[in-house]
Design a protein around this motif. Structure first.
Motif, PDB file in Angstrom:
ATOM      1  N   LYS A  91       0.850  -1.197   0.000  1.00 38.24           N
ATOM      2  CA  LYS A  91       0.000   0.000   0.000  1.00 38.24           C
ATOM      3  C   LYS A  91       0.883   1.243   0.000  1.00 38.24           C
ATOM      4  CE  LYS A  91      -3.743  -1.930   2.880  1.00 38.24           C
ATOM      5  NZ  LYS A  91      -3.408  -3.352   2.856  1.00 38.24           N
ATOM      6  N   ILE A  92       0.371   2.335  -0.569  1.00 41.13           N
ATOM      7  CA  ILE A  92       1.050   3.620  -0.430  1.00 41.13           C
ATOM      8  C   ILE A  92       0.150   4.514   0.419  1.00 41.13           C
ATOM      9  CG2 ILE A  92       1.863   5.701  -1.631  1.00 41.13           C
ATOM     10  CD1 ILE A  92       2.751   3.832  -3.918  1.00 41.13           C
ATOM     11  N   TYR A  93       0.736   4.998   1.540  1.00 39.73           N
ATOM     12  CA  TYR A  93      -0.014   5.801   2.496  1.00 39.73           C
ATOM     13  C   TYR A  93       0.197   7.287   2.243  1.00 39.73           C
ATOM     14  CZ  TYR A  93      -0.944   1.703   5.386  1.00 39.73           C
ATOM     15  OH  TYR A  93      -1.383   0.494   5.838  1.00 39.73           O
ATOM     16  N   GLY A  94      -0.797   8.074   2.590  1.00 33.21           N
ATOM     17  CA  GLY A  94      -0.623   9.522   2.570  1.00 33.21           C
ATOM     18  C   GLY A  94      -1.924  10.223   2.241  1.00 33.21           C
ATOM     19  N   ARG A  95      -2.008  11.490   2.672  1.00 31.20           N
ATOM     20  CA  ARG A  95      -3.192  12.294   2.351  1.00 31.20           C
ATOM     21  C   ARG A  95      -3.243  12.484   0.836  1.00 31.20           C
ATOM     22  NH1 ARG A  95      -6.999  11.933   4.301  1.00 31.20           N
ATOM     23  NH2 ARG A  95      -7.321  13.310   6.081  1.00 31.20           N
ATOM     24  N   GLY A  96      -4.331  12.079   0.251  1.00 35.54           N
ATOM     25  CA  GLY A  96      -4.496  12.195  -1.198  1.00 35.54           C
ATOM     26  C   GLY A  96      -4.189  10.894  -1.934  1.00 35.54           C
ATOM     27  N   SER A  97      -3.637   9.882  -1.226  1.00 28.77           N
ATOM     28  CA  SER A  97      -3.295   8.626  -1.923  1.00 28.77           C
ATOM     29  C   SER A  97      -4.541   8.034  -2.572  1.00 28.77           C
ATOM     30  CB  SER A  97      -2.659   7.631  -0.943  1.00 28.77           C
ATOM     31  OG  SER A  97      -3.499   7.450   0.183  1.00 28.77           O
ATOM     32  N   ALA A  98      -5.677   8.073  -1.836  1.00 31.29           N
ATOM     33  CA  ALA A  98      -6.940   7.595  -2.413  1.00 31.29           C
ATOM     34  C   ALA A  98      -7.652   8.743  -3.133  1.00 31.29           C
ATOM     35  CB  ALA A  98      -7.827   7.008  -1.325  1.00 31.29           C
ATOM     36  N   ASP A  99      -7.763   9.879  -2.494  1.00 33.30           N
ATOM     37  CA  ASP A  99      -8.563  10.996  -3.036  1.00 33.30           C
ATOM     38  C   ASP A  99      -7.677  12.165  -3.421  1.00 33.30           C
ATOM     39  OD1 ASP A  99     -10.567  12.710  -3.706  1.00 33.30           O
ATOM     40  OD2 ASP A  99     -11.246  13.070  -1.665  1.00 33.30           O
ATOM     41  N   MET A 100      -7.255  12.285  -4.683  1.00 31.39           N
ATOM     42  CA  MET A 100      -7.364  11.329  -5.739  1.00 31.39           C
ATOM     43  C   MET A 100      -6.066  11.230  -6.505  1.00 31.39           C
ATOM     44  SD  MET A 100      -9.775  13.590  -8.317  1.00 31.39           S
ATOM     45  CE  MET A 100      -9.825  12.402  -9.634  1.00 31.39           C
ATOM     46  N   LYS A 101      -4.955  11.330  -5.752  1.00 29.56           N
ATOM     47  CA  LYS A 101      -3.656  11.321  -6.435  1.00 29.56           C
ATOM     48  C   LYS A 101      -3.301   9.933  -6.969  1.00 29.56           C
ATOM     49  CE  LYS A 101      -1.935  15.481  -4.239  1.00 29.56           C
ATOM     50  NZ  LYS A 101      -1.053  16.115  -3.248  1.00 29.56           N
ATOM     51  N   GLY A 102      -3.807   8.870  -6.283  1.00 29.03           N
ATOM     52  CA  GLY A 102      -3.524   7.514  -6.761  1.00 29.03           C
ATOM     53  C   GLY A 102      -4.117   7.284  -8.137  1.00 29.03           C
ATOM     54  N   ASP A 346      -4.772   7.819   7.999  1.00 26.02           N
ATOM     55  CA  ASP A 346      -4.160   6.599   7.435  1.00 26.02           C
ATOM     56  C   ASP A 346      -4.716   6.227   6.062  1.00 26.02           C
ATOM     57  OD1 ASP A 346      -2.483   6.253   9.682  1.00 26.02           O
ATOM     58  OD2 ASP A 346      -4.117   5.264  10.770  1.00 26.02           O
ATOM     59  N   GLU A 347      -5.107   7.249   5.299  1.00 31.40           N
ATOM     60  CA  GLU A 347      -5.573   7.041   3.914  1.00 31.40           C
ATOM     61  C   GLU A 347      -4.473   6.325   3.114  1.00 31.40           C
ATOM     62  OE1 GLU A 347      -6.594  10.817   2.135  1.00 31.40           O
ATOM     63  OE2 GLU A 347      -6.623  10.000   0.108  1.00 31.40           O
ATOM     64  N   TYR A 348      -4.883   5.375   2.285  1.00 32.62           N
ATOM     65  CA  TYR A 348      -3.899   4.670   1.464  1.00 32.62           C
ATOM     66  C   TYR A 348      -4.535   4.213   0.163  1.00 32.62           C
ATOM     67  CZ  TYR A 348      -6.282   0.370   2.881  1.00 32.62           C
ATOM     68  OH  TYR A 348      -7.238  -0.588   3.088  1.00 32.62           O
ATOM     69  N   ILE A 349      -3.681   3.755  -0.763  1.00 36.79           N
ATOM     70  CA  ILE A 349      -4.193   3.064  -1.935  1.00 36.79           C
ATOM     71  C   ILE A 349      -3.409   1.767  -2.095  1.00 36.79           C
ATOM     72  CG2 ILE A 349      -2.678   4.265  -3.608  1.00 36.79           C
ATOM     73  CD1 ILE A 349      -5.285   4.185  -5.493  1.00 36.79           C
ATOM     74  N   ASP A 350      -4.104   0.711  -2.465  1.00 35.41           N
ATOM     75  CA  ASP A 350      -3.435  -0.563  -2.747  1.00 35.41           C
ATOM     76  C   ASP A 350      -2.672  -0.430  -4.055  1.00 35.41           C
ATOM     77  OD1 ASP A 350      -3.957  -2.552  -0.732  1.00 35.41           O
ATOM     78  OD2 ASP A 350      -6.078  -2.347  -1.267  1.00 35.41           O
ATOM     79  N   ILE A 351      -1.428  -0.909  -4.061  1.00 39.15           N
ATOM     80  CA  ILE A 351      -0.628  -0.818  -5.287  1.00 39.15           C
ATOM     81  C   ILE A 351      -1.271  -1.664  -6.395  1.00 39.15           C
ATOM     82  CG2 ILE A 351       1.665  -1.351  -6.267  1.00 39.15           C
ATOM     83  CD1 ILE A 351       2.721  -0.542  -3.389  1.00 39.15           C
ATOM     84  N   ALA A 352      -1.946  -2.750  -5.994  1.00 38.44           N
ATOM     85  CA  ALA A 352      -2.653  -3.577  -6.983  1.00 38.44           C
ATOM     86  C   ALA A 352      -3.761  -2.764  -7.678  1.00 38.44           C
ATOM     87  CB  ALA A 352      -3.244  -4.807  -6.307  1.00 38.44           C
ATOM     88  N   ASP A 353      -4.432  -1.888  -6.918  1.00 35.54           N
ATOM     89  CA  ASP A 353      -5.477  -1.034  -7.500  1.00 35.54           C
ATOM     90  C   ASP A 353      -4.891  -0.008  -8.470  1.00 35.54           C
ATOM     91  OD1 ASP A 353      -7.636  -2.217  -6.386  1.00 35.54           O
ATOM     92  OD2 ASP A 353      -8.049  -0.653  -4.901  1.00 35.54           O
ATOM     93  N   LEU A 354      -3.698   0.519  -8.082  1.00 38.05           N
ATOM     94  CA  LEU A 354      -3.014   1.475  -8.974  1.00 38.05           C
ATOM     95  C   LEU A 354      -2.735   0.810 -10.319  1.00 38.05           C
ATOM     96  CD1 LEU A 354      -0.053   3.183  -7.072  1.00 38.05           C
ATOM     97  CD2 LEU A 354      -2.068   4.283  -8.049  1.00 38.05           C
ATOM     98  N   GLU A 355      -2.201  -0.403 -10.228  1.00 40.24           N
ATOM     99  CA  GLU A 355      -1.828  -1.158 -11.425  1.00 40.24           C
ATOM    100  C   GLU A 355      -3.067  -1.465 -12.281  1.00 40.24           C
ATOM    101  OE1 GLU A 355       0.889  -2.318 -13.853  1.00 40.24           O
ATOM    102  OE2 GLU A 355       1.472  -1.531 -11.892  1.00 40.24           O
ATOM    103  N   LYS A 356      -4.152  -1.907 -11.598  1.00 36.14           N
ATOM    104  CA  LYS A 356      -5.397  -2.205 -12.314  1.00 36.14           C
ATOM    105  C   LYS A 356      -5.944  -0.919 -12.962  1.00 36.14           C
ATOM    106  CE  LYS A 356     -10.117  -3.829 -11.660  1.00 36.14           C
ATOM    107  NZ  LYS A 356     -11.196  -4.122 -10.715  1.00 36.14           N
ATOM    108  N   GLY A 357      -5.842   0.189 -12.218  1.00 36.13           N
ATOM    109  CA  GLY A 357      -6.318   1.475 -12.741  1.00 36.13           C
ATOM    110  C   GLY A 357      -5.577   1.853 -14.018  1.00 36.13           C
ATOM    111  N   LYS A 358      -4.266   1.708 -13.976  1.00 34.63           N
ATOM    112  CA  LYS A 358      -3.462   2.042 -15.165  1.00 34.63           C
ATOM    113  C   LYS A 358      -3.893   1.183 -16.354  1.00 34.63           C
ATOM    114  CE  LYS A 358       0.479   0.237 -16.062  1.00 34.63           C
ATOM    115  NZ  LYS A 358       1.842  -0.282 -15.832  1.00 34.63           N
TER     116      LYS A 358
END
Ligand SMILES: [Zn+2]
Length: 370
Positions: A91-102, A346-358
């Motif tokens: 996972k990548i953590y940080g403010r904005g990782s989910a909304d919506m920089k990921g 503790d907002e985060y995005i799963d790296i698998a979701d990033l990859e699927k998104g791309k």
């Protein structure tokens, strides 16, 4: 893609810091692939960033509309520094990782990979990262105002908010009002000499609760109305001459701010007729229309096919979507990341979701633009 997202998180784009640093990170990424990109900067640290892949114009353009800003981290203690962009356990953590920089990093990487693969674009791809979505949509409004005459035809606007890959076509809008009742101060022992603004507010709120704001939407029903703050009075022995209430109204698509204000003013007029000393005013704190894209439109149906998800959904939150709907093209909200993590510690995005998104964005661009 991961280094890009981490840099975007580190370029803290809160109201305090502005969006410029994040815009610069994105421009540097497009620059690496020689994709024309510009930053529109104002008020020192506010910024939009936009890029365009020009095409042979055999297909209609797509506009990808992200937002650069994030909400503040809040008072809760985070596991990691909210602006460090820490990677841990997939996972990548940080403010904005989910909304919506990921999701935005996934879109940008989909674009740069297609360019690197020398894909031939038959339709223009326009990307914008806009300022101020979390406050007043100032960046989206500014971008549209500056560019609406140069866009040409647009097939659709896609907003890569974190929807967990759900296809969102509709949401309610917001009208935040401040109502002030005005009275006349007097000594607490002689209330008959004054006009008590709290009593005037009480009369207003009683009327408000039984007011029918009219419009009923087939998906959302009627708007919600909630009085969430009230302020008045300075001392126990002084008749208050001012009382303020803040009202959160979630309007439904098709309901206008004008019609809401007109209902509030009708209440004022009724109360004034009953009591000539009644005096009040209403101000708009924030306004954002609802979004209502036709889920049966050709574009939405094809989009559902491309992303292999037959269902469209509605949501309660708002986006820049209604601003972009003014361009006349269907607006779809679709992206990587879990909606429920937005605005939380503790907002985060799963790296698998990033990859699927791309991957899914590459597919969308190939299907609609190549
Ligand atoms: Zn967002």
């Amino acid at each position: 893609m991961k280094p890009l997202l981490k840099q975007m998180i580190r370029a803290e784009s809160t109201v305090k810091k502005g969006e410029l640093a994040t815009a610069e990170v994105i421009k540097a990424e497009f620059d690496r692939f020689s994709i024309p990109c510009q930053i529109d900067r104002w008020d020192n640290n506010r910024a939009n960033v936009s890029a365009k892949i020009s095409s042979t114009n055999q297909k209609t353009a797509l506009l990808l509309a992200a937002h650069l800003d994030v909400v503040p981290p809040g008072d809760a203690l985070w596991k990691h520094n909210p602006f460090a962009g820490i990677e841990e356990n997939g996972k990548i953590y940080g403010r904005g990782s989910a909304d919506m920089k990921g999701s935005t990093a996934a879109v940008i990487t989909a674009i740069t990979e297609l360019v690197a693969e020398k894909a031939v674009f038959k339709g223009d791809l326009i990307f914008v990262g806009a300022a101020g979505e979390e406050t007043d949509s100032c960046g989206a409004k500014r971008f549209i105002e500056q560019n609406k005459d140069n866009f040409g035809d647009i097939a659709a606007v896609i907003i890569p908010e974190p929807t967990n890959f759900d296809i969102i076509t509709a949401h309610r809008g917001i009208v935040w009002l401040r109502v002030t009742t005005l009275g006349k101060t007097a000594h607490g022992s002689m209330p008959q000499e004054g006009i008590n603004a709290i009593y005037s507010m009480n009369a207003f709120l009683t009327e408000l609760r039984s007011t029918d704001f009219g419009i009923e939407h087939p998906l959302f029903g009627k708007c919600s109305v909630s009085v969430n703050t009230i302020n008045s009075g300075n001392a126990i022995n002084v008749i208050p001459d001012k009382c303020q209430a803040q009202i959160d109204i979630r309007i439904v698509p098709g309901q206008t701010i004008k019609s809401v204000i007109a209902e509030v003013e009708k209440i004022f007029a009724r109360l004034k007729q009953q009591d000539s000393t009644f005096d009040a005013k209403v101000e708009v704190i924030r306004h954002c229309d609802g979004l209502d894209t036709d889920p049966k439109s050709d574009f939405v149906r094809k989009f559902c096919e491309v992303v292999e998800n037959p269902r469209t959904k509605t949501v309660g939150y708002t986006t820049d979507g209604p601003c972009f709907a003014s361009l006349g093209a269907p607006v779809i909200i679709y992206g990587a990341g879990v909606t429920e993590l937005c605005h939380k510690p503790d907002e985060y995005i799963d790296i698998a979701d990033l990859e699927k998104g791309k991957q899914v964005y590459k597919k969308i661009f190939r299907e609609f633009l190549c």
